[in-house]
Write an enzyme that holds these catalytic residues in place. Structure first.
Site, short mmCIF file in Angstrom:
data_model
loop_
_atom_site.label_atom_id
_atom_site.label_comp_id
_atom_site.label_asym_id
_atom_site.label_seq_id
_atom_site.Cartn_x
_atom_site.Cartn_y
_atom_site.Cartn_z
N ARG A 120 -8.68 1.97 8.92
CA ARG A 120 -8.08 2.71 7.62
C ARG A 120 -7.71 1.78 6.59
NH1 ARG A 120 -7.53 8.17 7.45
NH2 ARG A 120 -7.91 9.31 9.59
N ALA B 285 -12.02 12.60 6.49
CA ALA B 285 -11.84 11.74 5.42
C ALA B 285 -13.22 12.01 4.60
CB ALA B 285 -11.94 10.19 6.19
N ARG C 157 -2.17 7.80 20.49
CA ARG C 157 -3.16 6.97 19.68
C ARG C 157 -2.66 5.47 19.77
NH1 ARG C 157 -4.78 9.51 13.87
NH2 ARG C 157 -5.07 11.80 14.71
#
Length: 433
Positions: free
Chosen positions: A128, A334, A208
């Site tokens: 990202r 996204a 994560r």
């Protein structure tokens, strides 16, 4: 990330109105680039002291990558500089290989379930922050201000006045909230008392983290490490995919929260290794090996948006997660923000006076809200299917495969120029273009 020193893009004659964007994430910057491309003056107000994205890897399907080119080919070019694809050429269009993550009546841990592939186009992942770096390069420095957390938006003659947390104000012809799942602009637009103004806990959370690819290959072998995999099980699933040009494996391990509640005010917490080990104690060797190698993992509560009755009111509009935050189970959140940016930037580029902004916002809402809200629903369903909780699928491998095989095409094969044409028709019904 600092702002760009690039000159303002050369475009069509400047429109006689200005758009304020609250939030400088992927959606906000993509909209800004699209508006600049259309000759619409724009200013991005970012709450942080620099542009930044939280989280690591994010995936983009064929629809998302097409949207990049349609907004501005420079976005696609920057993305390709940073993008990572599955390592094996035959996996170029593969979303994930789905496998059993634990022993069960329908398969042993590691057993193959199905390969979900796009019929056309390619899929890719990116870090990202690295993608945001490329977007920042396309936004001139004078078009952004930092440390500007919006507190209030009020309509004034000819536009809106924004009031920020630091006490400063700014005015524009209209404002687009791109301020994420905790959007202040959404609460202003819908009203704090409206339950749809607030995100809801989905009953799931995720660990994560990242693994250096050499370690991942050593533990899993080349094919499983370098190509996207998803391991399904009871009340959880784990996915992996390569990022950073194959140097790193991105890992997300999902789990259903037994009581369905999230009471901590923070949505991202430091991970406790013993909690993760307990959550996945009954899983197979591959999953346990992956979890043991994760570096600096965090625990993320998964929230999504209730269906708002509208994305716009007057001179205020919502885009991306502030409009339709979804869970990550279909890898499309996204991408939906990029689609939003394509449609909205073109609609605002089609009008010629400030008084028509509301009509452009309403056309955007009419076209984008049904599709994007559908994603919120189907993404939740996908999470349930992958956790063997799906209605009609449960832990039946054949039923799960049948459901997974047809679940993504409506997202990936969207005719975006056709969608824009429909939006233009809605706009043109009330405004002379």
């Amino acid at each position: 990330m600092t702002v760009s020193t690039a000159p303002s893009p050369k475009s069509t004659a400047q429109k006689p109105f200005t758009i304020a964007i609250c939030g400088g994430g992927i959606g906000g910057l993509a909209l800004a680039i699209g508006l600049l491309h259309q000759g619409v003056p724009v200013h991005v107000y970012e709450a942080a002291h620099a542009f930044a994205e939280i989280g690591a890897g994010v995936g983009f399907g064929p629809n998302s990558i097409r949207a990049m080119s349609l907004i501005d080919p420079a976005i696609r070019k920057g993305f390709e500089k940073r993008a990572t694809h599955n390592a094996y050429p035959e996996k170029e269009r593969t979303f994930f290989d789905f496998r059993h993550g634990m022993d069960g009546p329908h398969g042993k841990a590691g057993a193959f379930i199905t390969e979900v592939k796009a019929k056309t186009g390619t899929l890719a992942t990116v870090h990202r922050a690295h993608f945001l770096d490329e977007l920042v390069k396309l936004v001139p420095g004078e078009c952004a201000s930092f440390g500007k957390r919006v507190e209030d938006v009020e309509e004034v003659e000819g536009g809106v006045r924004l009031t920020f947390h630091d006490g400063s104000t700014a005015e524009a012809s209209a404002v687009v909230g791109c301020d994420g799942i905790k959007s202040r602009v959404r609460r202003i637009l819908l009203g704090d008392e409206n339950r749809t103004a607030h995100a809801q806990f989905t009953g799931k959370y995720a660990y994560r983290g990242l693994i250096p690819m050499d370690k991942a290959v050593g533990a899993l072998g080349d094919e499983l490490a370098r190509n996207s995999q998803m391991y399904l099980g009871y009340h959880g699933h784990l996915l992996t995919f390569p990022i950073e040009k194959g140097e790193t494996m991105n890992v997300v391990a999902f789990k259903t929260k037994k009581d369905g509640k999230w009471e901590d005010e923070k949505w991202v917490l430091p991970m406790k290794q013993e909690d993760m080990n307990e959550d996945f104690k009954d899983w197979g060797a591959q999953v346990k090996s992956i979890l043991s190698l994760m570096e600096k993992p965090d625990l993320w509560a998964l929230f999504d948006a209730l269906p708002a009755p509208t994305y716009t009111h007057g001179r205020i509009c919502l885009l991306g997660d502030s409009a339709h935050a979804s869970t990550p189970h279909q890898g499309a959140g996204a991408g939906m923000a990029l689609e939003d940016a394509y449609i909205l930037s073109n609609l605002l580029g089609a009008i010629h006076q400030s008084s028509h902004i509301q009509s452009a916002f309403e056309a955007y809402d009419a076209i984008r809200r049904p599709r994007s809200q559908k994603l919120v629903t189907t993404s939740r369903e996908a999470g349930e299917i992958c956790d063997f909780e799906g209605v009609g699928t449960g832990d039946d491998g054949v039923a799960v495969k049948a459901e997974l095989d047809q679940r993504w095409e409506w997202i990936w094969q969207e005719d975006l120029p056709g969608e824009l044409e429909e939006a233009r028709k809605v706009l043109g019904a009330g405004v002379k273009l």
